[in-house]
Design an enzyme around this catalytic site. Structure first.
Site, PDB file in Angstrom:
ATOM      1  N   HIS A   1      -4.932 -45.904  11.691  1.00 36.23           N
ATOM      2  CA  HIS A   1      -5.076 -46.809  12.927  1.00 36.23           C
ATOM      3  C   HIS A   1      -5.884 -45.519  14.030  1.00 36.23           C
ATOM      4  O   HIS A   1      -5.966 -44.551  14.010  1.00 36.23           O
ATOM      5  CB  HIS A   1      -3.753 -46.790  13.615  1.00 36.23           C
ATOM      6  CG  HIS A   1      -2.734 -45.738  13.800  1.00 36.23           C
ATOM      7  ND1 HIS A   1      -2.893 -44.883  14.747  1.00 36.23           N
ATOM      8  CD2 HIS A   1      -1.762 -45.134  12.954  1.00 36.23           C
ATOM      9  CE1 HIS A   1      -2.034 -43.825  14.668  1.00 36.23           C
ATOM     10  NE2 HIS A   1      -1.461 -43.869  13.734  1.00 36.23           N
TER      11      HIS A   1
ATOM     12  N   ASP B   1      -1.799 -41.342   9.230  1.00 34.26           N
ATOM     13  CA  ASP B   1      -2.281 -39.997   8.728  1.00 34.26           C
ATOM     14  C   ASP B   1      -1.211 -39.848   7.370  1.00 34.26           C
ATOM     15  O   ASP B   1      -1.902 -39.136   6.483  1.00 34.26           O
ATOM     16  CB  ASP B   1      -2.103 -39.233   9.672  1.00 34.26           C
ATOM     17  CG  ASP B   1      -0.754 -39.161  10.344  1.00 34.26           C
ATOM     18  OD1 ASP B   1       0.242 -39.705  10.167  1.00 34.26           O
ATOM     19  OD2 ASP B   1      -0.718 -38.186  11.314  1.00 34.26           O
TER      20      ASP B   1
END
Length: 479
Positions: free
Chosen positions: A98, A380
């Site tokens: 994102h 992540d």
């Protein structure tokens, strides 16, 4: 004669001066301007020849933080879509992190970063299609969205960001990603035509507004014509996208061992401990409580948005605090690569996702025309283990709006042969992968044979566990 003697004298004098100048530089007798406190070296006279054996440059936490922020300022160059003219692109699968978000944690007893999450096309950073994106997302949609996705907002809209909310920077980052990929895969390679159908896409996101909104921003500028009726967004409850294959005890074991390694490294770092103690005094809380609030997450938001670090009556958190914590984070990433515990975790954590990727590539190589473009919108903690499992050890920790792309190509001269390229943030990392390093050394092909990737995922991933299957590797205790 006199003229000749004078010429020879001047020539000898020039040679002597050149020799003295060169000698003085090599012997460090010419003064050099000192390095400033901020770590930058002002203009100085450099040595003509560098040392042949030098230590690698020291970690620069400020530079690495800027890379992580990924502020959209200049046009990005990428290697996506590059292949010999006789190769045909038949599929693209994209895994994204994102975009820029508001922190997930707050530093206790400090004012939250003053970041506005309203989308305003007139405010920087912006994008030519931001205004149209806002208007389209605000309309009632006919999109099919799994589970709780339908209740999530389609774009950020709070005057003061909520925790973890996508910012305008995050939206712009993925509008740019989508535009870049469109110019390559749609305009150049015609992967999707104007009459594309929903069956040609596979879209999946975690149940967070920031991942859904990032996916929509990328798709809005990527698709030939964004149409809600053709958007079928699937919900993935797991951040490692393990779907129905999440039961893996040994994956959890290696993750726990990795967390112990992280803790051990942290307690050995005296500079880090001093910084935490100092920051805890500034905000007036116990050091343990400050550490638990994960201050680097919040400080990165201040840094990325160019907002002054927080202050209290006791003092201010400053750049030196930030540098020490960020430097430790970078050192932790480096040791993580060396110790291999994370690598073992990554292999087991990412196999379900990589197996799904391989299966889809095989179907398309066999002639299937569905799901030729795939988008996974993730975090992540999704992207990092995939990079590790593939053996791409030189890759940086996933920045905001990072993208990992798998391209499938058909050899026009030998249509039954298919190849893959893997790209990370536009850089071709195909031959950094553990399964294609050796192939690169003995082949002139610019890509990796698909079967190399298939064999890695179906078989070779388990060799290090002395196993032949994912199920067995998940349950076999190390010797």
């Amino acid at each position: 004669m006199l003229f000749r003697n004078r010429f020879l004298f001047l020539l000898a004098l020039a040679a002597l001066l050149a020799f003295l100048s060169l000698s003085l530089q090599f012997l460090h007798l010419i003064p050099v301007n000192p390095i400033r406190e901020d770590g930058l070296n002002p203009k100085s006279r450099k040595r003509i020849m560098p040392d042949l054996l030098t230590e690698p440059p020291a970690i620069d936490p400020v530079y690495e933080a800027r890379v992580y922020c990924n502020i959209p300022t200049i046009a990005e160059r990428s290697m996506e879509g590059h292949a010999p003219h006789y190769f045909k692109l038949v599929s693209v699968q994209v895994l994204i992190r994102h975009g820029d978000r508001y922190p997930l944690y707050a530093i206790p007893k400090t004012k939250r970063p003053d970041i506005d999450c309203m989308l305003l096309p007139s405010r920087k950073p912006s994008h030519p299609q931001l205004e149209a994106f806002i208007k389209y997302m605000s309309k009632g949609s006919a999109a099919q969205m799994d589970g709780t996705l339908s209740s999530l907002p389609r774009y950020p809209s709070h005057s003061l960001c909520e925790m973890g909310e996508l910012t305008q920077t995050g939206v712009v980052q993925h509008l740019r990603n989508g535009q870049l990929l469109r110019e390559i895969y749609i305009s150049k390679h015609k992967l999707l035509l104007s009459d594309w159908t929903a069956k040609q896409l596979y879209l999946e996101t975690t149940g967070k507004s920031r991942t859904l909104q990032s996916a929509l921003a990328l798709l809005y500028t990527f698709l030939p014509d964004f149409d809600w009726k053709k958007i079928n967004m699937r919900h993935q409850w797991s951040t490692i996208f393990c779907s129905g294959s999440c039961d893996c005890p040994m994956r959890n074991h290696y993750l726990e061992e990795e967390q112990r390694r992280q803790y051990s490294l942290r307690v050995k770092n005296n500079d880090l401990e001093k910084i935490y103690v100092d920051m805890a005094k500034i905000v007036g809380i116990p050091t343990r409580q400050l550490r638990a609030s994960n201050p680097i997450d919040s400080l990165l938001c201040y840094f990325c948005h160019n907002v002054s670090f927080p202050c209290t009556k006791t003092g201010c958190i400053g750049m030196e605090h930030f540098k020490v914590i960020k430097r430790h984070q970078l050192e932790d990433e480096r040791e993580r690569q060396e110790k291999k515990l994370y690598f073992l975790y990554a292999l087991l954590a990412t196999h379900p996702l990589l197996n799904q990727t391989v299966n889809r590539l095989q179907r398309i190589a066999e002639g299937k025309k569905e799901e030729v473009f795939v988008l996974y919108s993730a975090h992540d903690v999704t992207l990092s283990p995939v990079l590790s499992a593939l053996g791409i050890t030189e890759a940086r920790f996933p920045r905001f709006a990072a993208r990992l792309v798998f391209e499938l190509w058909q050899d026009g001269k030998r249509p039954k042969e298919h190849f893959i390229r893997i790209l990370y943030n536009g850089a071709d990392v195909t031959f950094q992968t553990s399964f294609c390093k050796d192939y690169y050394k003995r082949s002139s092909k610019p890509m990796c044979p698909l079967e190399k990737f298939v064999n890695f995922v179906k078989r070779d991933m388990f060799l290090i566990f002395n196993s032949t299957s994912y199920y067995d590797a998940c349950r076999r205790r190390p010797l």
